[in-house]
Design a protein around this motif. Structure first.
Motif, PDB file in Angstrom:
ATOM      1  N   SER A 178       5.325  -3.290  12.458  1.00  0.00           N
ATOM      2  CA  SER A 178       3.918  -3.065  12.110  1.00  0.00           C
ATOM      3  C   SER A 178       3.326  -1.918  12.927  1.00  0.00           C
ATOM      4  CB  SER A 178       3.107  -4.351  12.293  1.00  0.00           C
ATOM      5  OG  SER A 178       3.226  -4.827  13.617  1.00  0.00           O
ATOM      6  N   HIS A 182       2.113   1.894  11.679  1.00  0.00           N
ATOM      7  CA  HIS A 182       0.766   2.384  12.001  1.00  0.00           C
ATOM      8  C   HIS A 182       0.832   3.799  12.591  1.00  0.00           C
ATOM      9  CE1 HIS A 182      -3.215   2.726  13.506  1.00  0.00           C
ATOM     10  NE2 HIS A 182      -2.930   2.402  14.747  1.00  0.00           N
ATOM     11  N   HIS A 350      -0.341  -3.568   4.594  1.00  0.00           N
ATOM     12  CA  HIS A 350      -1.439  -4.009   5.468  1.00  0.00           C
ATOM     13  C   HIS A 350      -2.097  -5.190   4.774  1.00  0.00           C
ATOM     14  CE1 HIS A 350      -0.609  -0.382   7.552  1.00  0.00           C
ATOM     15  NE2 HIS A 350      -0.986   0.370   6.542  1.00  0.00           N
ATOM     16  N   HIS A 415      -8.203   0.381   5.750  1.00  0.00           N
ATOM     17  CA  HIS A 415      -8.526   0.157   7.166  1.00  0.00           C
ATOM     18  C   HIS A 415      -9.364  -1.078   7.425  1.00  0.00           C
ATOM     19  CE1 HIS A 415      -6.447   3.508   8.810  1.00  0.00           C
ATOM     20  NE2 HIS A 415      -6.872   4.240   7.797  1.00  0.00           N
ATOM     21  N   ARG A 419      -5.081  -2.903  12.502  1.00  0.00           N
ATOM     22  CA  ARG A 419      -3.716  -2.445  12.722  1.00  0.00           C
ATOM     23  C   ARG A 419      -3.190  -3.031  14.021  1.00  0.00           C
ATOM     24  NH1 ARG A 419      -4.866  -1.495   8.041  1.00  0.00           N
ATOM     25  NH2 ARG A 419      -4.656   0.570   7.070  1.00  0.00           N
ATOM     26  N   ALA A 424       2.144  -8.108  14.860  1.00  0.00           N
ATOM     27  CA  ALA A 424       1.019  -8.189  13.926  1.00  0.00           C
ATOM     28  C   ALA A 424       0.552  -9.640  13.775  1.00  0.00           C
ATOM     29  CB  ALA A 424       1.445  -7.646  12.570  1.00  0.00           C
TER      30      ALA A 424
END
Ligand code: DLL
Length: 433
Positions: A178, A182, A350, A415, A419, A424
Motif C-alpha cells: 500500500s 502511494h 484505494h 484522495h 493513504r 494499510a
C-alpha cells in the motif's frame, strides 16, 4: 539463483530428519530455560514430527501475559537486539535475538530476497519502517548479507522517496504494497513517471495483498513484484517468500516448521486445505516458540516447485482470522473484496470497508476511488454521472456474485481514502449507536 542450495534443495527425507532433530532440541532448550514451557511440555516425548499435533498452542496473549521478557530463554545480557509489535491493543509484544538468532534472520532474509531476484551489487531502496517494527531492519540486514547497496530510507515522507528513487535509480524497492503504491501515485500526480525510475523488482509484505494489487504495482513501476511473509514473534520478515515461479511462498522450513490447523477445533489440516498457520521455531535461542498460532489464513502447498527448492510452500496469506468479518452470517476477508474490486479496471486500489454494527445484522459499506481514465470520461468526479453509476453497478454485481452479500458500494472522490505509510487500515468499525 538459490542462496543456500544445500538447505533449500535438501531431499525431503533429509529435511524431515533435520526438522525432527531440531524440534527436539528446541523443546529441550525451552523446557530447561523457560518456566512457561516447563509447565506445559516437560512430559513430552517426540517420536515423530506428527506428534507435534498433541502439543498445546501458543498465542499472542502468552507473550503479552509474560511482558516484557518472561518467555525469554536467555538472560537479557545475551540479547543483541530487541524488536516489538506496534501494540495497538495495550502493551507491545516484545521479541529478542541472540547473536546466533540474528545470523539466522540474515540467512533466511538472504534466501527469500535471492529467490525474488535480489543480487549482490543491486541497490535496494528500503521503504519499510525502521524501529521496533521488523520490516526495515530485516530487509536492511538481508540486503547487506547478499552484498546489496542498502539505502535505509524508512517509511513516510513520500517526497524524499521520490527524490532518492529518481536520483539514485535503485534496482529494487521494498515496502508495504500500500505504501509503495502511494509513492507511485503521488509521483505521478507531481508529473513524474514511476516507470521511468528503472526499478527491476519490488519485495513486498507485512500486510495482505492480492494478485490485483500485484498487477497494479507491476503496472505502476514496470517491475516484477514478489511476496515476502513473516511476523515478529517468529523472526520478522523471512519466514517465507516467493521464487520466480510465484506459485506460493517457500517456507524456510529448516528454521520454522509450519502446520495449518482448523481454527475452530485446533485439528491439523491436510495439505491444500485452508486454515490458520501455526509455526514452531527450530533454531531460535532467545525466544523459542512452540506451535505459535499466527492468526494468518493460508494452506500448505507440498507439491514440488519448478525452481528446485524442496521446502514446503504456503499459499498467499488471505488475511488474519481477526480481520475476518461476519456479515449476515457470511465470512468475508478484506482481501476478497480487494480481489473483486481490482477486477474492475476503472477502480483504484484505494478502498476501505466500513462495518456498521448498530443494527442487529451488521451492515457493510465498501468505499472505493474511481480511476483516472473513468474520471476523465466524466469530466471530474461527479457522483451522479452515468458512467460512474455504471461502473459502480457493475462492481457491486461482482461483489454480490463473489460474496453472496449485497454490499453497499460507494465511489468516493479521489484522495478520500487515507493513504498508508505502513500497514494499510482496510476495515473501519462504526461504533455501536
Ligand atoms: O509485518 C514482518 C514483515 C515485515 C513481513 C516486512 C514482511 C515484510 P509484524 O509487524 O509482526 O511483522 O506483523 C506480522 O503481518 O502475522 C501477517 O498478518 C501480516 N503479514 C506479514 N507479511 C505478510 C504477507 C511483519 N506477505 C503480520 N502477506 C503477520 C500477508 C502479511 N500478510
Amino acid at each position: 539463483m538459490i542462496w543456500n542450495p544445500a538447505a533449500e534443495t535438501a531431499p525431503p527425507a533429509t529435511r524431515a530428519a533435520h526438522q525432527l532433530a531440531r524440534v527436539r532440541e528446541t523443546l529441550a532448550w525451552a523446557v530447561e530455560r523457560v518456566p512457561f514451557h516447563r509447565a506445559r511440555l516437560s512430559a513430552v516425548r517426540l517420536e515423530h514430527l506428527a506428534d507435534l499435533a498433541a502439543l498445546p498452542f501458543m498465542r499472542k496473549s502468552d507473550l503479552r501475559e509474560h511482558y516484557p521478557f518472561g518467555l525469554f530463554a536467555v538472560p537479557p545480557a545475551e540479547l543483541v537486539r530487541v524488536h516489538a509489535s506496534s501494540g495497538t491493543k495495550g502493551k507491545p509484544t516484545v521479541v529478542g535475538y541472540t547473536a546466533e538468532d540474528l545470523e539466522v534472520w540474515r540467512e533466511v532474509m538472504a534466501r527469500v530476497m535471492t529467490a525474488a531476484g535480489a543480487r549482490r551489487g543491486d541497490m535496494l531502496h528500503v521503504a519499510f519502517g525502521y524501529g521496533l517494527f521488523t520490516g526495515g531492519l530485516g530487509f536492511h540486514d538481508g540486503g547487506e548479507r547478499i552484498g546489496m547497496t542498502v539505502v535505509p530510507v524508512s517509511s513516510g515522507n513520500t517526497a524524499r522517496h521520490h527524490l532518492l528513487l529518481q536520483d539514485f535509480r535503485p534496482a529494487a524497492i521494498c515496502g508495504t504494497p500500500s505504501f509503495v503504491l502511494h509513492i507511485a501515485e503521488s509521483l505521478r500526480e507531481q508529473g513524474g513517471d514511476p516507470r521511468a525510475l528503472g526499478l527491476r523488482y519490488g519485495l513486498f509484505g507485512a500486510e495482505p495483498w492480492t494478485e490485483g494489487l500485484r498487477a497494479a504495482l507491476e503496472d505502476a513501476f514496470g517491475c516484477r513484484a514478489y511476496d515476502i511473509y513473516g511476523l515478529s514473534e517468529i523472526v520478522g520478515p523471512g519466514v517465507a517468500g516467493e521464487c520466480e515461479a510465484r506459485a506460493g511462498l517457500h517456507v524456510c522450513d529448516d528454521h520454522f516448521l509450519p502446520e495449518v490447523i482448523d481454527p475452530a477445533t485446533g485439528a491439523v489440516l491436510p495439505p491444500g486445505q485452508e486454515g490458520e498457520l501455526v509455526l514452531t521455531t527450530l533454531t531460535k535461542r532467545a525466544i523459542p516458540m512452540v506451535r505459535y498460532r499466527t492468526g494468518d489464513v493460508t494452506a500448505l502447498l507440498p507439491e514440488p516447485c519448478a525452481c528446485g527448492r524442496t521446502s514446503v510452500r504456503i499459499a498467499r496469506i488471505k488475511g488474519r482470522s481477526d480481520d475476518m468479518l461476519v456479515i449476515k452470517g457470511v465470512n468475508l476477508y478484506p482481501s476478497e473484496v480487494e480481489a473483486t474490486l481490482l477486477a474492475e479496471a476503472d477502480l483504484q486500489p484505494h478502498y476501505v470497508l466500513i462495518v456498521d454494527r448498530s443494527t442487529t445484522l451488521a451492515r457493510l459499506e465498501v468505499q472505493v476511488e474511481p480511476g483516472p481514465a473513468l474520471l476523465a470520461r466524466c469530466g471530474g468526479f461527479h457522483a451522479e454521472h452515468p458512467a460512474l453509476a455504471e461502473v459502480r453497478r457493475r462492481a457491486a454485481d461482482r461483489l454480490r456474485a463473489a460474496t453472496g452479500l449485497s454490499i453497499e458500494l460507494t465511489l468516493v472522490a479521489p484522495h478520500t481514502i487515507p493513504r498508508s505509510e505502513g500497514k494499510a487500515v482496510r476495515v473501519i468499525e462504526q461504533p455501536r449507536a
